[in-house]
Motif scaffolding. Structure first.
Motif, PDB file in Angstrom:
ATOM      1  N   THR A  34     -19.851  11.624  42.382  1.00 49.05           N
ATOM      2  CA  THR A  34     -19.263  12.718  41.592  1.00 49.05           C
ATOM      3  C   THR A  34     -18.369  13.529  42.509  1.00 49.05           C
ATOM      4  O   THR A  34     -18.230  13.225  43.697  1.00 49.05           O
ATOM      5  N   ARG A  42     -15.465  19.939  34.084  1.00 51.02           N
ATOM      6  CA  ARG A  42     -16.189  19.489  32.877  1.00 51.02           C
ATOM      7  C   ARG A  42     -17.355  20.382  32.481  1.00 51.02           C
ATOM      8  O   ARG A  42     -17.785  20.354  31.334  1.00 51.02           O
ATOM      9  N   CYS A 118     -33.415  24.962  24.312  1.00 51.25           N
ATOM     10  CA  CYS A 118     -32.750  26.052  25.039  1.00 51.25           C
ATOM     11  C   CYS A 118     -32.678  27.317  24.194  1.00 51.25           C
ATOM     12  O   CYS A 118     -32.295  28.374  24.688  1.00 51.25           O
ATOM     13  N   ARG A 157     -25.762  10.761  37.153  1.00 54.19           N
ATOM     14  CA  ARG A 157     -24.758  11.792  37.439  1.00 54.19           C
ATOM     15  C   ARG A 157     -24.346  12.576  36.193  1.00 54.19           C
ATOM     16  O   ARG A 157     -23.806  13.679  36.291  1.00 54.19           O
ATOM     17  N   LEU A 196     -31.315  14.606  22.417  1.00 54.32           N
ATOM     18  CA  LEU A 196     -31.639  15.368  23.629  1.00 54.32           C
ATOM     19  C   LEU A 196     -33.156  15.467  23.723  1.00 54.32           C
ATOM     20  O   LEU A 196     -33.783  16.229  22.981  1.00 54.32           O
ATOM     21  N   MET A 221     -29.942  12.509  27.360  1.00 57.43           N
ATOM     22  CA  MET A 221     -29.065  13.288  26.492  1.00 57.43           C
ATOM     23  C   MET A 221     -27.806  12.508  26.153  1.00 57.43           C
ATOM     24  O   MET A 221     -27.245  11.831  27.001  1.00 57.43           O
ATOM     25  N   GLY A 223     -24.536  13.503  25.768  1.00 56.36           N
ATOM     26  CA  GLY A 223     -23.805  14.740  26.083  1.00 56.36           C
ATOM     27  C   GLY A 223     -22.715  15.091  25.086  1.00 56.36           C
ATOM     28  O   GLY A 223     -22.578  16.248  24.669  1.00 56.36           O
ATOM     29  N   ASN A 224     -21.935  14.085  24.679  1.00 52.01           N
ATOM     30  CA  ASN A 224     -20.825  14.351  23.747  1.00 52.01           C
ATOM     31  C   ASN A 224     -21.306  14.874  22.407  1.00 52.01           C
ATOM     32  O   ASN A 224     -20.708  15.781  21.825  1.00 52.01           O
ATOM     33  N   HIS A 258     -25.618  30.924  25.190  1.00 59.29           N
ATOM     34  CA  HIS A 258     -26.394  30.056  26.089  1.00 59.29           C
ATOM     35  C   HIS A 258     -25.429  29.393  27.062  1.00 59.29           C
ATOM     36  O   HIS A 258     -24.374  28.882  26.661  1.00 59.29           O
ATOM     37  N   ASN A 261     -22.527  24.855  29.217  1.00 57.73           N
ATOM     38  CA  ASN A 261     -21.321  24.178  29.683  1.00 57.73           C
ATOM     39  C   ASN A 261     -20.174  25.150  29.415  1.00 57.73           C
ATOM     40  O   ASN A 261     -20.096  25.712  28.321  1.00 57.73           O
ATOM     41  N   ARG A 263     -17.217  24.723  28.710  1.00 59.84           N
ATOM     42  CA  ARG A 263     -16.355  24.367  27.564  1.00 59.84           C
ATOM     43  C   ARG A 263     -17.034  24.720  26.239  1.00 59.84           C
ATOM     44  O   ARG A 263     -16.367  25.093  25.284  1.00 59.84           O
ATOM     45  N   ASN A 288     -27.119  25.199  33.977  1.00 60.96           N
ATOM     46  CA  ASN A 288     -27.844  25.400  32.720  1.00 60.96           C
ATOM     47  C   ASN A 288     -29.328  25.584  33.056  1.00 60.96           C
ATOM     48  O   ASN A 288     -30.002  24.637  33.446  1.00 60.96           O
ATOM     49  N   PHE A 318     -28.252  27.259  21.513  1.00 59.01           N
ATOM     50  CA  PHE A 318     -28.414  25.937  20.889  1.00 59.01           C
ATOM     51  C   PHE A 318     -29.200  25.067  21.864  1.00 59.01           C
ATOM     52  O   PHE A 318     -29.013  25.162  23.076  1.00 59.01           O
TER      53      PHE A 318
HETATM   54  N1  ACO Z   1     -19.178  12.924  37.949  1.00 62.83           N
HETATM   55  C1  ACO Z   1     -18.146  12.108  37.724  1.00 62.83           C
HETATM   56  N2  ACO Z   1     -17.989  11.404  36.596  1.00 62.83           N
HETATM   57  C2  ACO Z   1     -18.928  11.557  35.651  1.00 62.83           C
HETATM   58  C3  ACO Z   1     -20.024  12.402  35.815  1.00 62.83           C
HETATM   59  C4  ACO Z   1     -20.128  13.107  37.033  1.00 62.83           C
HETATM   60  N3  ACO Z   1     -21.143  13.956  37.299  1.00 62.83           N
HETATM   61  N4  ACO Z   1     -20.788  12.352  34.711  1.00 62.83           N
HETATM   62  C5  ACO Z   1     -20.181  11.507  33.868  1.00 62.83           C
HETATM   63  N5  ACO Z   1     -19.063  11.017  34.428  1.00 62.83           N
HETATM   64  C6  ACO Z   1     -18.117  10.065  33.884  1.00 62.83           C
HETATM   65  C7  ACO Z   1     -18.738   9.169  32.834  1.00 62.83           C
HETATM   66  O1  ACO Z   1     -19.386   8.089  33.428  1.00 62.83           O
HETATM   67  C8  ACO Z   1     -17.518   8.750  32.048  1.00 62.83           C
HETATM   68  O2  ACO Z   1     -16.877   7.724  32.751  1.00 62.83           O
HETATM   69  P1  ACO Z   1     -16.225   6.486  31.949  1.00 62.83           P
HETATM   70  O3  ACO Z   1     -15.161   7.109  31.084  1.00 62.83           O
HETATM   71  O4  ACO Z   1     -15.721   5.634  33.040  1.00 62.83           O
HETATM   72  O5  ACO Z   1     -17.344   5.903  31.141  1.00 62.83           O
HETATM   73  C9  ACO Z   1     -16.618   9.981  32.105  1.00 62.83           C
HETATM   74  O6  ACO Z   1     -17.098  10.776  33.204  1.00 62.83           O
HETATM   75  C10 ACO Z   1     -16.653  10.802  30.851  1.00 62.83           C
HETATM   76  O7  ACO Z   1     -18.010  10.975  30.486  1.00 62.83           O
HETATM   77  P2  ACO Z   1     -18.419  11.845  29.274  1.00 62.83           P
HETATM   78  O8  ACO Z   1     -19.917  11.840  29.133  1.00 62.83           O
HETATM   79  O9  ACO Z   1     -17.613  11.479  28.073  1.00 62.83           O
HETATM   80  O10 ACO Z   1     -17.943  13.267  29.795  1.00 62.83           O
HETATM   81  P3  ACO Z   1     -17.890  14.619  29.022  1.00 62.83           P
HETATM   82  O11 ACO Z   1     -16.550  15.195  29.145  1.00 62.83           O
HETATM   83  O12 ACO Z   1     -18.517  14.542  27.659  1.00 62.83           O
HETATM   84  O13 ACO Z   1     -18.844  15.508  29.910  1.00 62.83           O
HETATM   85  C11 ACO Z   1     -21.020  16.444  29.810  1.00 62.83           C
HETATM   86  C12 ACO Z   1     -20.217  15.197  30.034  1.00 62.83           C
HETATM   87  C13 ACO Z   1     -20.667  17.432  30.916  1.00 62.83           C
HETATM   88  C14 ACO Z   1     -22.503  16.120  29.885  1.00 62.83           C
HETATM   89  C15 ACO Z   1     -20.661  17.043  28.447  1.00 62.83           C
HETATM   90  O14 ACO Z   1     -20.740  16.080  27.430  1.00 62.83           O
HETATM   91  C16 ACO Z   1     -21.533  18.188  28.075  1.00 62.83           C
HETATM   92  O15 ACO Z   1     -21.586  19.178  28.763  1.00 62.83           O
HETATM   93  N6  ACO Z   1     -22.195  18.088  26.955  1.00 62.83           N
HETATM   94  C17 ACO Z   1     -23.028  19.185  26.476  1.00 62.83           C
HETATM   95  C18 ACO Z   1     -24.423  18.885  26.709  1.00 62.83           C
HETATM   96  C19 ACO Z   1     -25.125  19.903  27.507  1.00 62.83           C
HETATM   97  O16 ACO Z   1     -24.609  20.835  28.068  1.00 62.83           O
HETATM   98  N7  ACO Z   1     -26.405  19.709  27.558  1.00 62.83           N
HETATM   99  C20 ACO Z   1     -27.234  20.537  28.306  1.00 62.83           C
HETATM  100  C21 ACO Z   1     -28.604  20.514  27.791  1.00 62.83           C
HETATM  101  S1  ACO Z   1     -28.647  20.979  26.166  1.00 62.83           S
HETATM  102  C22 ACO Z   1     -28.266  22.490  25.987  1.00 62.83           C
HETATM  103  O17 ACO Z   1     -28.440  23.287  26.832  1.00 62.83           O
HETATM  104  C23 ACO Z   1     -27.654  22.839  24.750  1.00 62.83           C
END
Ligand code: ACO
Length: 331
Positions: A34, A42, A118, A157, A196, A221, A223-224, A258, A261, A263, A288, A318
């Motif tokens: 990463t 992100r 959460c 990651r 999740l 999770m 994530g998307n 909360h 993230n 974004r 988080n 959420f």
């Molecule tokens: N470092 C580098 N690359 C990464 C990492 C990392 N740490 N993690 C994922 N990637 C890569 C993936 O492998 C993927 O690569 P690929 O395109 O070659 O397959 C690419 O980055 C995109 O991955 P996505 O999962 O689509 O990335 P996204 O922009 O959705 O970000 C994240 C992921 C940060 C988890 C986002 O979806 C998110 O924040 N979701 C909200 C979920 C959350 O916050 N949950 C917390 C717990 S629940 C709560 O509190 C509500």
């Protein structure tokens, strides 16, 4: 319903505990593939605090609870009920609330856990309000400790960059000074539970050698999906709470979302048309920390002298379940 009479539930003490050890994005670069740039852009996280191996969730909770009692100028004997919101209990049973009750030397004060993802701290405020307004409890100690780093797969990651450990706590009681909780909205949709979760270790998938090898005892999770639902539902809950309180978006002094993230936080603010400077953000410092994000935020604003009497706070969260909830609150 808007609270029509002047008797409301109010926060009379706040406390937090954050473990000393800091894990930076540079540290994570050495652990998984990463980069600081990916994590910051992100997620918004720059560093997070990690509990010591010998600490359990209740240890964090006891520290935060003690700080909240000190802030309220009260001893534990003044409390009628201990509520604990957490997703990472010390043990499946007994409750983390009972471990904390023991740690606080709380005699026989009743204590129980709330499991609401959460959203747990906001659910806890809503439950406490009902108990206080009905006369079932005079003063409630609501504790929100979380230690997600112990159920995090440090080889994944996509999740290990997100979380940290912390605890917050609040002393809650009735007031008629015009401040306090004005309205609430709370919801859940268990049809989306799989998006999740921590799959193993309960009765659905009991612990075996195989579940451990397959890493089913770690948080998993999509994530998307979480992201999309969080933005939509947090927006809806915030609007409903404002409406029930008879308030407009312009009345909000602080939107306290909360911290999952950056974004999600920014998209929620934009959806509600609340200006950026009124949207509280500290995810860069803690990651988080689940149930602890909202009490940490209120505490930081309070300590920083950024809360004035009469300010309107909009608490909005959420989480796993899915659950979501919001509260309009007059400071
Ligand atoms: N470092 C580098 N690359 C990464 C990492 C990392 N740490 N993690 C994922 N990637 C890569 C993936 O492998 C993927 O690569 P690929 O395109 O070659 O397959 C690419 O980055 C995109 O991955 P996505 O999962 O689509 O990335 P996204 O922009 O959705 O970000 C994240 C992921 C940060 C988890 C986002 O979806 C998110 O924040 N979701 C909200 C979920 C959350 O916050 N949950 C917390 C717990 S629940 C709560 O509190 C509500």
């Amino acid at each position: 319903m808007q609270r029509s009479d002047q008797k409301r539930m109010k926060i009379t003490g706040m406390g937090v505990y954050v473990p000393e050890k800091i894990l930076t994005n540079a540290d994570l670069e050495k652990m998984v593939e990463t980069s600081d740039e990916w994590i910051v852009s992100r997620t918004g996280v720059r560093e997070r605090h990690i509990a010591r191996p010998d600490q359990a969730t209740s240890d964090l909770g006891v520290e935060a609870a003690r700080a909240a009692l000190t802030d309220a100028g009260l001893g534990i004997e003044a409390i009628d009920l201990i509520l604990v919101a957490t997703n990472t209990p010390d043990t499946i049973f007994p409750s983390t609330a009972c471990w904390i009750q023991s740690g606080l030397k709380a005699g026989t004060i009743p204590a129980f856990d709330i499991s609401a993802g959460c959203t747990g701290f906001i659910y806890g405020l809503i439950i406490a309000e009902g108990l206080i307004r009905s006369g079932t409890a005079g003063r409630v100690l609501l504790v929100a400790p979380e230690m997600l780093t112990k159920v995090t797969n440090w080889e994944d990651r996509a999740t290990c960059v997100l979380f940290g450990d912390a605890a917050g706590a609040a002393v809650l009681e009735e007031t008629s000074d015009g401040s306090g909780m004005l309205s609430h909205c709370w919801k859940a949709d268990g049809n989306l539970a799989d998006l999740l979760s921590m799959p193993a270790g309960g009765t659905r998938i009991p612990t075996t050698q195989k579940t451990v090898e397959e890493k089913l005892h770690y948080l998993q999770m999509k994530g998307n999906d979480v992201f999309k639902h969080a933005v939509k539902r947090m927006g809806e809950a915030a609007l409903e709470s404002l409406k029930k309180a008879g308030l407009k978006k312009e009345d909000v002094t602080w939107l306290i979302p909360h911290q999952a993230n950056i974004r999600i936080i920014e998209a929620t603010g934009e959806r509600l048309h609340i200006p950026k400077e009124k949207v509280f953000v500290n995810i860069h410092k803690y990651g988080n920390v689940s149930v602890a994000t909202i009490p940490l935020a209120i505490h930081e604003l309070k300590q920083g002298g950024k809360l004035k009497k009469g300010d309107i706070l909009l608490l909005d969260a959420f989480g796993a379940g899915f659950t979501w909830a919001a509260i309009a609150y007059r400071w």
